[in-house]
Design a protein around this motif. Structure first.
Motif, PDB file in Angstrom:
ATOM      1  N   UNK A  12      -9.198  -7.412  -2.628  1.00 20.86           N
ATOM      2  CA  UNK A  12      -8.323  -6.572  -1.801  1.00 20.86           C
ATOM      3  C   UNK A  12      -7.996  -7.262  -0.479  1.00 20.86           C
ATOM      4  N   UNK A  13      -8.967  -7.947   0.116  1.00 22.58           N
ATOM      5  CA  UNK A  13      -8.684  -8.678   1.346  1.00 22.58           C
ATOM      6  C   UNK A  13      -7.718  -9.839   1.099  1.00 22.58           C
ATOM      7  N   UNK A  14      -7.880 -10.521  -0.030  1.00 21.43           N
ATOM      8  CA  UNK A  14      -6.974 -11.614  -0.382  1.00 21.43           C
ATOM      9  C   UNK A  14      -5.550 -11.092  -0.561  1.00 21.43           C
ATOM     10  N   UNK A  15      -5.399  -9.980  -1.243  1.00 13.79           N
ATOM     11  CA  UNK A  15      -4.073  -9.399  -1.439  1.00 13.79           C
ATOM     12  C   UNK A  15      -3.504  -8.924  -0.109  1.00 13.79           C
ATOM     13  N   UNK A  33       5.453  -3.745  -0.272  1.00 16.74           N
ATOM     14  CA  UNK A  33       4.817  -2.427  -0.192  1.00 16.74           C
ATOM     15  C   UNK A  33       3.901  -2.183  -1.396  1.00 16.74           C
ATOM     16  N   UNK A  34       4.301  -2.656  -2.565  1.00 17.15           N
ATOM     17  CA  UNK A  34       3.447  -2.537  -3.746  1.00 17.15           C
ATOM     18  C   UNK A  34       2.186  -3.381  -3.584  1.00 17.15           C
ATOM     19  N   UNK A  35       2.328  -4.539  -2.952  1.00 17.83           N
ATOM     20  CA  UNK A  35       1.168  -5.406  -2.710  1.00 17.83           C
ATOM     21  C   UNK A  35       0.195  -4.721  -1.748  1.00 17.83           C
ATOM     22  N   UNK A  38      -1.531  -1.932  -3.635  1.00 24.28           N
ATOM     23  CA  UNK A  38      -2.516  -2.514  -4.545  1.00 24.28           C
ATOM     24  C   UNK A  38      -3.769  -2.929  -3.774  1.00 24.28           C
ATOM     25  N   UNK A  39      -3.575  -3.524  -2.593  1.00 26.21           N
ATOM     26  CA  UNK A  39      -4.699  -3.933  -1.755  1.00 26.21           C
ATOM     27  C   UNK A  39      -5.532  -2.730  -1.333  1.00 26.21           C
ATOM     28  N   UNK A  40      -4.874  -1.666  -0.937  1.00 22.35           N
ATOM     29  CA  UNK A  40      -5.599  -0.459  -0.512  1.00 22.35           C
ATOM     30  C   UNK A  40      -6.356   0.158  -1.673  1.00 22.35           C
ATOM     31  N   UNK A  41      -5.738   0.204  -2.846  1.00 24.17           N
ATOM     32  CA  UNK A  41      -6.407   0.764  -4.034  1.00 24.17           C
ATOM     33  C   UNK A  41      -7.654  -0.054  -4.375  1.00 24.17           C
ATOM     34  N   UNK A  42      -7.532  -1.380  -4.352  1.00 28.25           N
ATOM     35  CA  UNK A  42      -8.693  -2.226  -4.639  1.00 28.25           C
ATOM     36  C   UNK A  42      -9.798  -2.036  -3.609  1.00 28.25           C
ATOM     37  N   UNK A  43      -9.413  -1.897  -2.349  1.00 28.67           N
ATOM     38  CA  UNK A  43     -10.410  -1.682  -1.300  1.00 28.67           C
ATOM     39  C   UNK A  43     -11.134  -0.357  -1.497  1.00 28.67           C
TER      40      UNK A  43
END
Length: 135
Positions: A12-15, A33-35, A38-43
């Motif tokens: 998530x930090x990488x994204x 915005x999708x990226x 996606x980062x927030x969901x992974x976090x």
């Protein structure tokens, strides 16, 4: 901390860094915005795994006792086409012998036959945790 939580938090930090690079350096992402989403969901997934893991470990603080057990060695279990080393161990509680297993990331000095410190829930002695791995 489990490997799943570490991996998802790092990804998530990488994204998120990709999202920042898109804003700052003109690094091109077709849908930033999708990226970010996606980062927030992974976090959230990574932090949830971490919190659940810590709650499970903390649940041993109240109704558990520290006893000695014996390592039975490592076995490989397969999860989603990946094999993971899992430590099997046995311990005696109230004149009954129990066997259990834990996934342990840091497994130095845990060869077969070695003595382990094990936290056992006194109200449910089938649940045990290798305390030696969490010190």
């Amino acid at each position: 901390m489990s490997l799943l939580s570490i991996a998802t938090i790092l990804v998530s930090f990488f994204v998120f860094i990709l999202f920042i690079l898109n804003k700052v350096n003109g690094f091109y992402l077709s849908n930033p915005n999708a990226v970010l989403l996606f980062s927030i969901i992974l976090l959230v997934i990574g932090l949830s795994c971490y919190i659940l893991n810590m709650k499970y470990i903390k649940s041993f603080e109240n109704n558990s006792i520290l006893i000695k057990g014996k390592s039975l060695g490592f076995v490989e279990i397969r999860i989603n086409r990946r094999s993971m080393p899992v430590l099997k161990f046995e311990y005696e509680y109230e004149n009954k012998i129990y066997q259990s297993q834990n996934y342990i990331v840091n497994f130095k000095n845990l060869e077969k036959g070695s003595t382990l410190e094990i936290l056992v829930k006194s109200n449910n002695p089938k649940k045990a945790l290798v305390y030696s791995a969490y010190k």
